[in-house]
Write a protein that holds these residues in place. Structure first.
Motif, PDB file in Angstrom:
ATOM      1  N   VAL A  27     -19.054 -80.440  12.034  1.00 45.75           N
ATOM      2  CA  VAL A  27     -18.797 -79.872  10.707  1.00 45.75           C
ATOM      3  C   VAL A  27     -17.455 -80.351  10.174  1.00 45.75           C
ATOM      4  O   VAL A  27     -17.311 -80.689   8.999  1.00 45.75           O
ATOM      5  CB  VAL A  27     -18.845 -78.331  10.781  1.00 45.75           C
ATOM      6  CG1 VAL A  27     -18.446 -77.712   9.446  1.00 45.75           C
ATOM      7  CG2 VAL A  27     -20.238 -77.859  11.172  1.00 45.75           C
ATOM      8  N   GLY A  28     -16.447 -80.420  11.059  1.00 48.17           N
ATOM      9  CA  GLY A  28     -15.132 -80.876  10.629  1.00 48.17           C
ATOM     10  C   GLY A  28     -15.122 -82.320  10.186  1.00 48.17           C
ATOM     11  O   GLY A  28     -14.323 -82.708   9.323  1.00 48.17           O
ATOM     12  N   SER A  29     -16.015 -83.147  10.747  1.00 47.44           N
ATOM     13  CA  SER A  29     -16.063 -84.545  10.317  1.00 47.44           C
ATOM     14  C   SER A  29     -16.539 -84.675   8.878  1.00 47.44           C
ATOM     15  O   SER A  29     -16.193 -85.636   8.185  1.00 47.44           O
ATOM     16  CB  SER A  29     -16.984 -85.341  11.241  1.00 47.44           C
ATOM     17  OG  SER A  29     -18.331 -84.918  11.111  1.00 47.44           O
ATOM     18  N   PHE A  30     -17.317 -83.703   8.396  1.00 44.66           N
ATOM     19  CA  PHE A  30     -17.769 -83.726   7.009  1.00 44.66           C
ATOM     20  C   PHE A  30     -16.753 -83.079   6.073  1.00 44.66           C
ATOM     21  O   PHE A  30     -16.495 -83.591   4.979  1.00 44.66           O
ATOM     22  CB  PHE A  30     -19.114 -82.987   6.880  1.00 44.66           C
ATOM     23  CG  PHE A  30     -20.272 -83.727   7.458  1.00 44.66           C
ATOM     24  CD1 PHE A  30     -20.898 -84.731   6.743  1.00 44.66           C
ATOM     25  CD2 PHE A  30     -20.751 -83.432   8.720  1.00 44.66           C
ATOM     26  CE1 PHE A  30     -21.973 -85.417   7.269  1.00 44.66           C
ATOM     27  CE2 PHE A  30     -21.825 -84.107   9.261  1.00 44.66           C
ATOM     28  CZ  PHE A  30     -22.446 -85.099   8.532  1.00 44.66           C
ATOM     29  N   LEU A  31     -16.204 -81.962   6.494  1.00 48.96           N
ATOM     30  CA  LEU A  31     -15.336 -81.187   5.606  1.00 48.96           C
ATOM     31  C   LEU A  31     -13.864 -81.501   5.807  1.00 48.96           C
ATOM     32  O   LEU A  31     -13.033 -81.026   5.035  1.00 48.96           O
ATOM     33  CB  LEU A  31     -15.580 -79.682   5.824  1.00 48.96           C
ATOM     34  CG  LEU A  31     -17.031 -79.210   5.617  1.00 48.96           C
ATOM     35  CD1 LEU A  31     -17.128 -77.712   5.863  1.00 48.96           C
ATOM     36  CD2 LEU A  31     -17.525 -79.564   4.222  1.00 48.96           C
ATOM     37  N   GLY A  32     -13.531 -82.269   6.810  1.00 54.09           N
ATOM     38  CA  GLY A  32     -12.126 -82.568   7.097  1.00 54.09           C
ATOM     39  C   GLY A  32     -11.518 -81.495   7.975  1.00 54.09           C
ATOM     40  O   GLY A  32     -11.595 -80.301   7.682  1.00 54.09           O
ATOM     41  N   GLY A  33     -10.893 -81.894   9.059  1.00 56.23           N
ATOM     42  CA  GLY A  33     -10.293 -80.931   9.983  1.00 56.23           C
ATOM     43  C   GLY A  33     -11.045 -80.905  11.293  1.00 56.23           C
ATOM     44  O   GLY A  33     -12.093 -81.534  11.470  1.00 56.23           O
ATOM     45  N   GLY A  34     -10.509 -80.161  12.225  1.00 58.97           N
ATOM     46  CA  GLY A  34     -11.162 -80.012  13.513  1.00 58.97           C
ATOM     47  C   GLY A  34     -10.813 -81.076  14.522  1.00 58.97           C
ATOM     48  O   GLY A  34     -11.371 -81.104  15.618  1.00 58.97           O
ATOM     49  N   ARG A  35      -9.877 -82.005  14.178  1.00 57.17           N
ATOM     50  CA  ARG A  35      -9.546 -83.058  15.137  1.00 57.17           C
ATOM     51  C   ARG A  35      -8.860 -82.495  16.378  1.00 57.17           C
ATOM     52  O   ARG A  35      -9.003 -83.026  17.474  1.00 57.17           O
ATOM     53  CB  ARG A  35      -8.644 -84.091  14.477  1.00 57.17           C
ATOM     54  CG  ARG A  35      -9.297 -84.831  13.328  1.00 57.17           C
ATOM     55  CD  ARG A  35      -8.363 -85.824  12.683  1.00 57.17           C
ATOM     56  NE  ARG A  35      -7.937 -86.847  13.614  1.00 57.17           N
ATOM     57  CZ  ARG A  35      -7.105 -87.832  13.299  1.00 57.17           C
ATOM     58  NH1 ARG A  35      -6.605 -87.907  12.075  1.00 57.17           N
ATOM     59  NH2 ARG A  35      -6.765 -88.736  14.197  1.00 57.17           N
ATOM     60  N   GLY A  36      -8.099 -81.419  16.212  1.00 55.41           N
ATOM     61  CA  GLY A  36      -7.402 -80.842  17.361  1.00 55.41           C
ATOM     62  C   GLY A  36      -8.319 -80.212  18.380  1.00 55.41           C
ATOM     63  O   GLY A  36      -7.887 -79.891  19.495  1.00 55.41           O
ATOM     64  N   LEU A  37      -9.598 -80.017  18.028  1.00 53.99           N
ATOM     65  CA  LEU A  37     -10.539 -79.429  18.982  1.00 53.99           C
ATOM     66  C   LEU A  37     -10.766 -80.321  20.188  1.00 53.99           C
ATOM     67  O   LEU A  37     -11.234 -79.862  21.226  1.00 53.99           O
ATOM     68  CB  LEU A  37     -11.880 -79.162  18.284  1.00 53.99           C
ATOM     69  CG  LEU A  37     -11.852 -78.162  17.125  1.00 53.99           C
ATOM     70  CD1 LEU A  37     -13.216 -78.085  16.463  1.00 53.99           C
ATOM     71  CD2 LEU A  37     -11.431 -76.787  17.613  1.00 53.99           C
ATOM     72  N   VAL A  38     -10.448 -81.606  20.042  1.00 55.98           N
ATOM     73  CA  VAL A  38     -10.612 -82.539  21.160  1.00 55.98           C
ATOM     74  C   VAL A  38      -9.804 -82.085  22.366  1.00 55.98           C
ATOM     75  O   VAL A  38     -10.275 -82.154  23.514  1.00 55.98           O
ATOM     76  CB  VAL A  38     -10.192 -83.951  20.729  1.00 55.98           C
ATOM     77  CG1 VAL A  38     -10.221 -84.911  21.907  1.00 55.98           C
ATOM     78  CG2 VAL A  38     -11.090 -84.453  19.612  1.00 55.98           C
ATOM     79  N   TRP A  39      -8.591 -81.609  22.123  1.00 59.21           N
ATOM     80  CA  TRP A  39      -7.692 -81.253  23.237  1.00 59.21           C
ATOM     81  C   TRP A  39      -8.149 -80.010  23.965  1.00 59.21           C
ATOM     82  O   TRP A  39      -7.741 -79.762  25.101  1.00 59.21           O
ATOM     83  CB  TRP A  39      -6.274 -81.070  22.706  1.00 59.21           C
ATOM     84  CG  TRP A  39      -5.796 -82.282  21.975  1.00 59.21           C
ATOM     85  CD1 TRP A  39      -5.570 -82.422  20.640  1.00 59.21           C
ATOM     86  CD2 TRP A  39      -5.515 -83.561  22.555  1.00 59.21           C
ATOM     87  NE1 TRP A  39      -5.172 -83.688  20.338  1.00 59.21           N
ATOM     88  CE2 TRP A  39      -5.128 -84.417  21.491  1.00 59.21           C
ATOM     89  CE3 TRP A  39      -5.567 -84.071  23.846  1.00 59.21           C
ATOM     90  CZ2 TRP A  39      -4.784 -85.748  21.704  1.00 59.21           C
ATOM     91  CZ3 TRP A  39      -5.230 -85.397  24.055  1.00 59.21           C
ATOM     92  CH2 TRP A  39      -4.837 -86.214  22.994  1.00 59.21           C
ATOM     93  N   LEU A  40      -8.997 -79.195  23.355  1.00 63.56           N
ATOM     94  CA  LEU A  40      -9.588 -78.063  24.062  1.00 63.56           C
ATOM     95  C   LEU A  40     -10.893 -78.453  24.729  1.00 63.56           C
ATOM     96  O   LEU A  40     -11.232 -77.944  25.800  1.00 63.56           O
ATOM     97  CB  LEU A  40      -9.826 -76.905  23.083  1.00 63.56           C
ATOM     98  CG  LEU A  40     -10.444 -75.624  23.665  1.00 63.56           C
ATOM     99  CD1 LEU A  40      -9.575 -75.056  24.787  1.00 63.56           C
ATOM    100  CD2 LEU A  40     -10.630 -74.579  22.564  1.00 63.56           C
ATOM    101  N   ALA A  41     -11.624 -79.383  24.118  1.00 66.85           N
ATOM    102  CA  ALA A  41     -12.923 -79.779  24.669  1.00 66.85           C
ATOM    103  C   ALA A  41     -12.774 -80.583  25.955  1.00 66.85           C
ATOM    104  O   ALA A  41     -13.584 -80.446  26.874  1.00 66.85           O
ATOM    105  CB  ALA A  41     -13.713 -80.588  23.628  1.00 66.85           C
ATOM    106  N   LEU A  42     -11.737 -81.419  26.043  1.00 66.37           N
ATOM    107  CA  LEU A  42     -11.577 -82.260  27.233  1.00 66.37           C
ATOM    108  C   LEU A  42     -11.379 -81.445  28.511  1.00 66.37           C
ATOM    109  O   LEU A  42     -12.090 -81.649  29.494  1.00 66.37           O
ATOM    110  CB  LEU A  42     -10.426 -83.249  27.020  1.00 66.37           C
ATOM    111  CG  LEU A  42     -10.715 -84.394  26.045  1.00 66.37           C
ATOM    112  CD1 LEU A  42      -9.468 -85.245  25.846  1.00 66.37           C
ATOM    113  CD2 LEU A  42     -11.853 -85.256  26.557  1.00 66.37           C
ATOM    114  N   PRO A  43     -10.407 -80.500  28.561  1.00 66.16           N
ATOM    115  CA  PRO A  43     -10.288 -79.714  29.808  1.00 66.16           C
ATOM    116  C   PRO A  43     -11.504 -78.847  30.077  1.00 66.16           C
ATOM    117  O   PRO A  43     -11.855 -78.614  31.236  1.00 66.16           O
ATOM    118  CB  PRO A  43      -9.023 -78.868  29.569  1.00 66.16           C
ATOM    119  CG  PRO A  43      -8.814 -78.853  28.097  1.00 66.16           C
ATOM    120  CD  PRO A  43      -9.337 -80.153  27.600  1.00 66.16           C
ATOM    121  N   LEU A  44     -12.158 -78.354  29.008  1.00 68.25           N
ATOM    122  CA  LEU A  44     -13.368 -77.572  29.237  1.00 68.25           C
ATOM    123  C   LEU A  44     -14.471 -78.434  29.850  1.00 68.25           C
ATOM    124  O   LEU A  44     -15.232 -77.967  30.702  1.00 68.25           O
ATOM    125  CB  LEU A  44     -13.851 -76.962  27.916  1.00 68.25           C
ATOM    126  CG  LEU A  44     -13.209 -75.643  27.497  1.00 68.25           C
ATOM    127  CD1 LEU A  44     -13.741 -75.203  26.148  1.00 68.25           C
ATOM    128  CD2 LEU A  44     -13.441 -74.558  28.537  1.00 68.25           C
TER     129      LEU A  44
END
Length: 424
Positions: A273-290
């Protein structure tokens, strides 16, 4: 150069339906760039093609690998159907004799051979949820479809089949006639001049004509800060909290691996959703350790994550006091059964997620045992093993006095730590 993006050639303004979208995706599918790649450039190619951060695509591949098991298979498919850099054709097209590719035909054939069993394994019954692989594949198809519908007209690469340095487009090449020997002949575009003269060269500029001026492009508007990332993190934490509470209550499906999988699904959907609306790039840093935690939880059986934390010492004095299960999520367990005597018969399981497991049995007891550990040493009534994922130790031992005395059926497990079954 073929790696250059073309915003006009063959770019449709409106796609009529699903079939048109699929055909246009194939014609203008991404190319794997020479620079900026981490492995083979599949994620970088998709990101560059649709103007999204390649890191989001890489995390999507990791999530699909951990959550449904199909991520690696999809990456290999991308290596086969996406042309590399300025190649004339993709690897699969080259394998079929439809152009040249920098990937050799033996390498492409080897990828196909690896892809077949890997795909069968991906769709086998090993997912965290029933049909999880199909859910992941459906999300990928839906995401690519929506991306191409909304952004497919931009950043279009030169289609495969066009040689480097050629100015003739695919549409022009396919519109040619047939030569004397039956081979297709490319028609010249309408603006082509056989004499090579510039038609504008015969017109002299007027002396008093003002010099053309170019207007500077207006500055790009400042990017608004998106709250999508905060909202997605909040939802992921809420889902993790509810899942952990259900796991603590003993609901069978909600294991640590499943809870992490649900959180990764929320983060993955948020990044799409963030790729369409802009934003959400910081979610990567939570997804990797998870994702790493999901790999660990998936490798260790869920039964090792129950029972709380801390050391456990139990010394039952009769068969009635022996519990069916002694367990700890993390901590040592010491079970002393030496007080059993006579014709006592017991059956118990001792397991720890992380920590040593020690069981003491009477000298005259008849013991049937099964010992296992993920990482560590095992010493069970004369048998010993050590290492990682060592074979289980199973057997029976009647003691020094032979058959007779208390009868004990024992299972001792540790996710990580030593396991000992000794005579007291």
């Amino acid at each position: 150069m073929l790696i250059g993006m073309n915003t006009t050639t063959g770019s449709p303004k409106h796609l009529q339906g699903f079939e048109d979208t699929v055909k246009d995706f194939w014609v203008s599918r991404p190319r794997r760039p020479r620079h900026g790649r981490k492995v083979a450039g599949v994620a970088a190619g998709v990101g560059n093609r649709y103007g999204i951060d390649p890191a989001v695509v890489r995390v999507a591949f990791v999530v699909l690998t951990v959550f449904g098991g199909i991520g690696v298979a999809l990456y290999l498919v991308g290596m086969l159907i996406f042309a590399d850099g300025d190649d004339e054709a993709s690897a699969i097209e080259s394998l079929l004799g439809r152009g040249r590719s920098s990937m050799s035909k033996p390498a492409a054939l080897a990828l196909c051979l690896v892809l077949l069993p890997l795909s069968l394994w991906s769709f086998s019954d090993h997912s965290w949820i029933d049909g999880g692989t199909f859910v992941g594949l459906a999300l990928v198809v839906t995401g690519l479809y929506l991306l191409h519908r909304s952004r497919g007209q931009h950043r279009r690469p030169v289609p495969t089949g066009v040689r480097s340095g050629s100015n003739t487009t695919t549409a022009t090449m396919t519109g040619g006639g047939t030569g004397a020997w039956g081979a297709p002949v490319a028609q010249a575009p309408s603006t082509w001049d056989a004499l090579g003269a510039d038609p504008l060269g015969w017109r002299l500029p007027e002396a008093d004509a003002p010099a053309p001026t170019t207007r500077p492009e207006p500055p790009a508007p400042p990017r608004r800060k998106s709250r999508i990332g905060f909202a997605v993190v909040g939802v992921a934490l809420a889902v993790g909290g509810v899942g952990a509470a259900l796991a603590a209550e003993g609901v069978p499906w909600f294991t640590p691996a499943h809870v992490v999988g649900l959180m990764l699904a929320v983060l993955g959907l948020g990044m799409v959703v963030g790729s369409f609306l802009g934003g959400g790039r910081g979610l990567v840093w939570l997804a990797l350790p998870l994702a790493l935690a999901g790999l660990v939880f998936g490798a260790v059986p869920s039964e090792h994550f129950r029972g709380g934390f801390g050391d456990l010492v139990a010394t039952p004095t009769s068969a009635d006091q022996v519990l069916p299960t002694y367990e700890r999520t993390a901590g040592s367990i010491r079970l002393d059964l030496t007080a059993l005597s006579g014709d006592d018969q017991v059956r118990t399981t001792v397991r720890s997620g992380a920590g040593p497991v020690t069981v003491l049995v009477p000298p005259d007891a008849d013991v049937w045992y099964s010992c296992e550990t993920g990482v560590g040493t095992m010493e069970c009534l004369g048998q010993a093993h050590n290492g990682v994922n060592t074979p289980n130790l199973r057997g029976h031992d009647y003691g020094l006095d032979g058959e007779g005395g208390p009868k004990i059926s024992l299972t001792a497990k540790a996710g990580a730590g030593p396991v000992e079954v000794l005579r007291g």
